[in-house]
Design an enzyme around this catalytic site. Structure first.
Site: not given
Length: 557
Positions: A72, A74, A95, A106, A274, A302, A383, A411
């Site tokens: 998200k 990215t 954020r 993470k 969140a 999230f 991906f 990405w």
């Protein structure tokens, strides 16, 4: 084929001086406070002194997260770079990462691949010290609360009804429940206590929802820290802590300006989770991005059932914001997990699992379009292991229901991979919309929670424990019933059961208790096993982080 890690890509970037980034938004030197060459704080008084009309507001959200990743942040960054590539004046609002997840599961949280904000290491670590200031303000209030009790307790605070906790920005399960004040009267009053992670502190929520220093002080003064022997709330204002807390926060309240790998201006400021808070960057940073750019791209934490719901029902309501478009991020890998695929086999084509998982995406999109009445486009974050057949299946299933879809390769390709998405977002922003909330403020607390469960989660309604029912009555009697609701719920499912993936039906959500965040201005509904102090995993990400003799950091992926 070997790929560079996120940190290796970031370290290869030739960053522009932060003054050059500020010039892209016509920010005068009078409002810039440099933190070295590549970071700066921007004086919030710029908002009052700019005559520019606000730009368009774009929210990026996602399906329910999985271990496979959705990308998200990215996508948010890549979309902004894509908008910049097609000639738009754009700014990002994100954020700040918490040290807890950075050292936990993470790792870094500044985007990924060729869609990142930099300096990546600084942003993921101490940055400009905002979280330290928030933690200090939180703990000052805790110290003044206990000192008040020690020095005679003129307010009549019941030590068994204290609700305020200390905090630290680290995953540390050992601090969840503690007994302090031991060692005799001179060392305080013995009582049960505990720590929250800094991003779960109400100070963080207040910080991110405040529109000015004045508003910050007013919100801080309303914070409830506990109750008296006759069950009356005790506030930070009554403890006379507000002035000193504001002094600690006044510089932190200024948004941080950095840049993407492609030199797009980015405001990175504030960071509530969140699943236990409202999951959005600061109102001031969002408003500054809108004021200085024609397109402001922001994200919510999230899945859309948490971050987007709170962005729309809490942040937009309080700040008077109206989004112009929403981007829903999904990946083939995550959708296959929602469809029952084994997480060790996500690199293999599995059209059956993918088709079973797509309803999760479609329910989120339906909520944005039919509950909140906002235009939406799905960004399929590709991906390397995704097959053409899998991509085509997602696109076909979405288009069957009239859902706009664009493939995103940010990405791997940076802004170039977000141009098609950017063009669709611009098109969506050109029209007007009938933005509405999922509930109105004059509903009761129970009605608001039921509206979220039924209209957003797709459940049959909420079930309230006896403790929750009692707290609803008490909070309503104290005059807090007209506040919006912040659901503390698992991020992994529409329900309160993290194992119910996809788009479950026929479920209820159990509200086990509620608490008031009077400074933030919302009621927190506690469901499931949500904890405000996470723990580290068996193998923390911190074990892989190192620094060489030249000060170069590695392992911060």
């Amino acid at each position: 084929m070997a790929y560079l890690s996120d940190i290796e890509i970031a370290q290869c970037c030739e960053m522009k001086h932060i003054n050059e980034i500020a010039k892209k938004l016509d920010i005068s030197d009078d409002y810039i406070e440099q933190y070295g060459k590549y970071k700066a704080k921007i004086d919030y008084n710029l908002l009052n002194n700019s005559s520019r009309e606000n730009g368009k507001l774009i929210l990026v959200t996602a399906i329910n997260p999985t271990a496979a990743g959705e990308g998200k942040t990215t996508t948010t960054i890549g979309l902004a770079d894509g908008l910049s590539r097609i000639g738009k004046r754009v700014a990002v609002a994100l954020r700040e990462p918490s040290l807890g997840p950075v050292f936990g599961v993470k790792g870094g949280a500044a985007g990924g691949g060729y869609a990142q904000v930099v300096p990546m290491e600084d942003i993921n670590l101490h940055f400009t010290g905002d979280f330290h200031a928030i933690g200090a303000a939180n703990n000052l209030l805790a110290a003044m609360l206990d000192n008040h009790i020690q020095q005679g307790n003129s307010l009549g605070i019941d030590v068994k009804k204290i609700t305020w906790k200390r905090c630290v920005d680290m995953n540390d399960r050992q601090l969840r429940f503690v007994v302090d004040g031991l060692g005799g009267r001179v060392n305080g009053t013995p009582r049960e206590d505990g720590f929250d992670i800094t991003v779960a502190s109400e100070i963080m929520a207040v910080f991110c929802l405040a529109s000015s220093i004045t508003d910050l002080k007013e919100r801080l003064s309303r914070i409830v820290v506990g109750y008296t022997y006759d069950d009356k709330p005790v506030t930070a204002g009554q403890l006379k802590a507000v002035g000193a807390m504001t002094a600690l926060l006044k510089d932190a309240l200024k948004p941080n300006l950095v840049q993407t790998l492609e030199g797009t201006p980015a405001f990175v400021h504030g960071g509530p989770f969140a699943n236990i808070a409202h999951g959005c960057n600061s109102v001031i940073a969002t408003e500054m991005a809108m004021k200085l750019a024609d397109y402001a791209v922001t994200e919510a934490g999230f899945g859309a059932d948490l971050g987007a719901e709170k962005f729309l029902d809490i942040k937009c309501r309080m700040a008077g914001l109206k989004p112009d478009a929403v981007v829903m991020v999904a990946t083939v890998r995550a959708l296959k997990l929602h469809g029952g695929a084994n997480k060790t086999e996500l690199g293999n084509e599995n059209l059956s699992a993918l088709e079973k998982g797509i309803p999760n995406l479609l329910r989120h999109v339906s909520n944005i379009k039919n509950v909140y009445k906002l235009p939406c486009v799905v960004a399929v974050n590709r991906f390397p292991t995704d097959t053409d057949a899998e991509i085509d299946l997602v696109i076909d299933k979405c288009r069957e229901l009239g859902v706009n879809v664009r493939l995103s390769t940010v990405w791997a390709d940076g802004g170039r991979g977000g141009i098609e998405l950017a063009e669709e977002v611009v098109r969506l922003c050109e029209g007007d919309n009938d933005f509405s909330f999922s509930y109105e403020n004059d509903c009761s607390i129970e009605e608001k929670i039921n509206a979220i469960v039924k209209r957003v989660y797709g459940g049959d309604g909420a079930v309230f424990t006896s403790a929750a029912k009692k707290e609803v009555e008490r909070l309503t009697a104290l005059g807090y019933g007209n506040m919006p609701v912040c659901m503390a719920k698992t991020q992994y499912s529409f329900s309160d059961d993290p194992t119910k993936l996809g788009a479950p039906e026929g479920f209820t959500v159990t509200v086990r208790n509620l608490k008031v965040s009077a400074g933030a201005g919302f009621i927190v509904a506690l469901t499931g096993d949500i904890m405000t102090m996470p723990g580290l995993p068996k193998v923390p990400a911190a074990e892989k982080i190192d620094v060489d003799e030249n000060g170069k950091i590695s392992g911060l992926f």
